[in-house]
Design a protein around this motif. Structure first.
Motif, short mmCIF file in Angstrom:
data_model
loop_
_atom_site.label_atom_id
_atom_site.label_comp_id
_atom_site.label_asym_id
_atom_site.label_seq_id
_atom_site.Cartn_x
_atom_site.Cartn_y
_atom_site.Cartn_z
N ARG A 212 -0.72 10.11 -1.44
CA ARG A 212 -1.88 9.82 -2.29
C ARG A 212 -2.33 8.37 -2.05
NH1 ARG A 212 -3.08 12.60 -7.23
NH2 ARG A 212 -1.84 14.48 -7.52
N PRO A 213 -3.64 8.13 -2.10
CA PRO A 213 -4.10 6.75 -1.98
C PRO A 213 -3.72 5.94 -3.22
CG PRO A 213 -5.93 8.20 -2.52
CD PRO A 213 -4.76 9.08 -2.24
N ASP A 214 -3.33 4.71 -3.02
CA ASP A 214 -3.02 3.79 -4.10
C ASP A 214 -4.11 2.72 -4.17
OD1 ASP A 214 -0.47 5.11 -4.43
OD2 ASP A 214 0.20 4.00 -2.66
N LEU A 215 -4.11 1.94 -5.23
CA LEU A 215 -5.07 0.85 -5.39
C LEU A 215 -4.32 -0.46 -5.53
CD1 LEU A 215 -8.07 0.04 -5.74
CD2 LEU A 215 -7.76 0.32 -8.21
N ILE A 216 -4.71 -1.44 -4.71
CA ILE A 216 -4.07 -2.75 -4.73
C ILE A 216 -5.09 -3.75 -5.27
CG2 ILE A 216 -2.86 -4.49 -3.37
CD1 ILE A 216 -3.32 -1.05 -1.88
N VAL A 217 -4.65 -4.59 -6.21
CA VAL A 217 -5.55 -5.50 -6.91
C VAL A 217 -5.03 -6.93 -6.79
CG1 VAL A 217 -6.69 -6.05 -9.10
CG2 VAL A 217 -6.15 -3.66 -8.53
N GLY A 218 -5.90 -7.85 -6.41
CA GLY A 218 -5.55 -9.25 -6.33
C GLY A 218 -5.97 -10.01 -7.57
#
Length: 558
Positions: A212-218
């Protein structure tokens, strides 16, 4: 899917004095294409009234009010997602400004397929939340055949937020075609560090290897915390959590007390993984990109930039804490998979505040070893020359570095990259003292026909000979600091095509993105002129912004 973030404040540039970006050692000059030749032009669909005035610090004893829209349409761009499920790739443009007057909100605009008028406008909260500063399409999370859209608002609340909109929600929110993010988002990700600017950068890919695609947040932190405050952080949210297949954490901490409805809430403190920078002021998480699979283990890595300076800050040199560094991170470890920074390549001291890591690109193999390689921009690098045996620094020339994804070592595969002083240099350096080469970066799949990926590099302060466009205002006499975007041969480092702006301070190259929109095997290049003003605008500049789609068949050199 491509994601993009570019800093929101567009500080003034010095007047240009150089005529070319590449040194005479480059074997061939690039082919120039003006944005006048763009296949598609995206205009700001909703400019704020120009009477909105901001007091700007100008040279001299007085503060001179400047009346402008300050919308900066095109400050961020995301392309390639299919939000409405019609099989065509869609485009999202963001507009954000630190100087948001009278409570006017910032926006993100969704353009479906080949349309150049928005099908949907999403508004921020109206309190300078910088909604739209970062944009990212997330591949289909809930199995409805539509991709999702993530929008960063790094100044929302006290710590920043990310708003996630499911593609299936478009049917519900498309009429009317304008909506506030707080009342339309399906999921809200909430930062946990005060003034952390959570949501300043975004990336999406499968990091944990579950398919599954994940979301990375800075969350790189804001100016108020520099240099004695937040080091910056990056949070990984799993696709399972985003899709709602795991329970949402309770909102009993008051973090969403200002929300008018009840979307799913995910707190950064509850992210699947979280990494932090080394030292206060590092601005770790300022830039993000998926790096591809570097080690053959399940899941891809993410490349994170920590420029140790705010490139958008007028007083950035005072706030710099170093030259910058980058980490390639894996969900399988809390330690970086790779870590690297600028090198003492020319036997000259490293530059404090050059902004190494302000832009990053990855997931393409440039040196043919089968492992994706990594590219890093340092747009504030100042070219150093010797004058009477003294070292003299220029302005913001900018430079771009190439690193092996296998071991993190700098490389360049072939001879004579642009402006290199000797063959095999691992970097590109601009000869233009105001170019800010490396402000934005993206890969393009084989524009030169040699079987290898190529690089797109933004130089938003580069000088170029103005080209009259029928839709543009009267041009100045002489060279214009209009900005440019370079297509760089991934094997030789030579600029083969240059896309140029048309008027001073348009800032072409503020943001770039690439995607093959028409399926001909040649990716289109999207670039913005975030400070563009329409024909007849006053000297005060309205800064509405404009963006362009350059046809892949026009920019390819084969």
């Amino acid at each position: 899917m491509p994601c993009d973030f570019r800093p929101q404040t567009l500080w003034p540039l010095w007047a240009a004095v150089a005529l070319t970006i590449w040194s005479p050692s480059t074997p061939a000059q690039p082919v120039d294409l003006s944005v006048c030749t763009a296949t598609r032009i995206y205009n700001n669909p909703d400019p704020h009234p120009p009477q909105r005035c901001a007091v700007k610090n100008m040279p001299g004893p007085e503060h001179i009010p400047e009346c402008a829209t300050l919308d900066h349409f095109g400050s961020s761009i995301a392309v390639g997602g299919d939000f409405n499920g019609d099989g065509a790739a869609d485009v999202v443009m963001g507009g954000s400004s630190d100087t948001n007057i009278d409570g006017q909100s910032t926006q993100a605009w969704l353009f479906l397929g080949s349309q150049n008028t928005p099908a949907l406008t999403l508004d921020g909260d109206g309190h300078t939340d910088l909604f739209g500063a970062a944009l990212c399409f997330v591949p289909d999370l809930n199995g409805d055949g539509r991709d999702e859209l993530a929008v960063g608002a790094p100044a929302a609340g006290s710590s920043g937020r990310v708003f996630l909109f499911f593609g299936s929600s478009l049917d519900e929110i498309a009429e009317p075609a304008r909506h506030r993010a707080l009342s339309s988002a399906d999921v809200i990700l909430q930062g946990h560090q005060s003034q952390g600017r959570f949501g300043a950068s975004l990336a999406s890919g499968d990091m944990d290897g579950d398919g599954r695609p994940d979301l990375i947040v800075g969350a790189p932190g804001c100016r108020a915390s520099d240099p004695a405050g937040f080091a910056g952080s990056v949070a990984l949210f799993s696709g399972l959590d985003l899709a709602g297949t795991t329970p949402a954490p309770p909102a009993s901490d008051g973090a969403t007390e200002d929300l008018p409805h009840s979307p799913r809430l995910l707190l950064a403190s509850k992210a699947q993984h979280r990494w932090t920078g080394l030292l206060p002021g590092d601005r770790f998480g300022h830039s993000l990109t998926m790096a591809g699979n570097l080690d053959g283990q399940p899941g891809a890595e993410v490349l994170v930039g920590a420029p140790q300076v705010d490139p958008t800050d007028l007083q950035r040199q005072r706030a710099a804490t170093g030259s910058g560094y980058c980490w390639a991170l894996s969900a399988q470890s809390s330690a970086p998979r790779l870590q690297f920074g600028p090198l003492d390549y020319d036997n000259l001291p490293l530059q404090f505040g050059e902004g190494f890591g302000a832009a990053v690109a990855g997931a393409r193999d440039l040196n043919g070893d089968g492992v994706p390689d990594l590219v890093v921009g340092a747009p504030l690098f100042k070219s150093i020359t010797k004058v009477n045996d003294a070292l003299v620094a220029g302005q913001d020339n900018g430079r771009v570095w190439f690193f092996s994804g296998a071991d993190g070592r700098p490389f360049f595969a072939n001879t004579a990259p642009a402006s290199a002083k000797e063959p095999g240099s691992p970097r590109l350096v601009s000869d233009d003292p105001t170019a800010q080469l490396g402000w934005s970066l993206a890969f393009v799949d084989d524009a030169t026909g040699d079987g290898f990926s190529d690089l797109v590099v933004g130089a938003r302060g580069e000088s170029s000979e103005p080209t009259a466009c029928p839709w543009n205002r009267k041009l100045p006499v002489g060279d214009a600091v209009a900005g440019a975007v370079h297509i760089i041969d991934g094997r030789t480092g030579q600029s083969v095509t240059r896309i140029t702006g048309v008027a001073t301070l348009d800032l072409v190259g503020q943001a770039i993105a690439t995607f093959d929109m028409d399926g001909d095997g040649l990716a289109e290049v999207f670039c913005s002129a975030a400070s563009w003003a329409p024909k007849g605008s006053p000297l005060s500049r309205q800064e509405q912004g404009q963006a362009y789609m350059m046809q892949g068949s026009h920019i390819a050199k084969r």
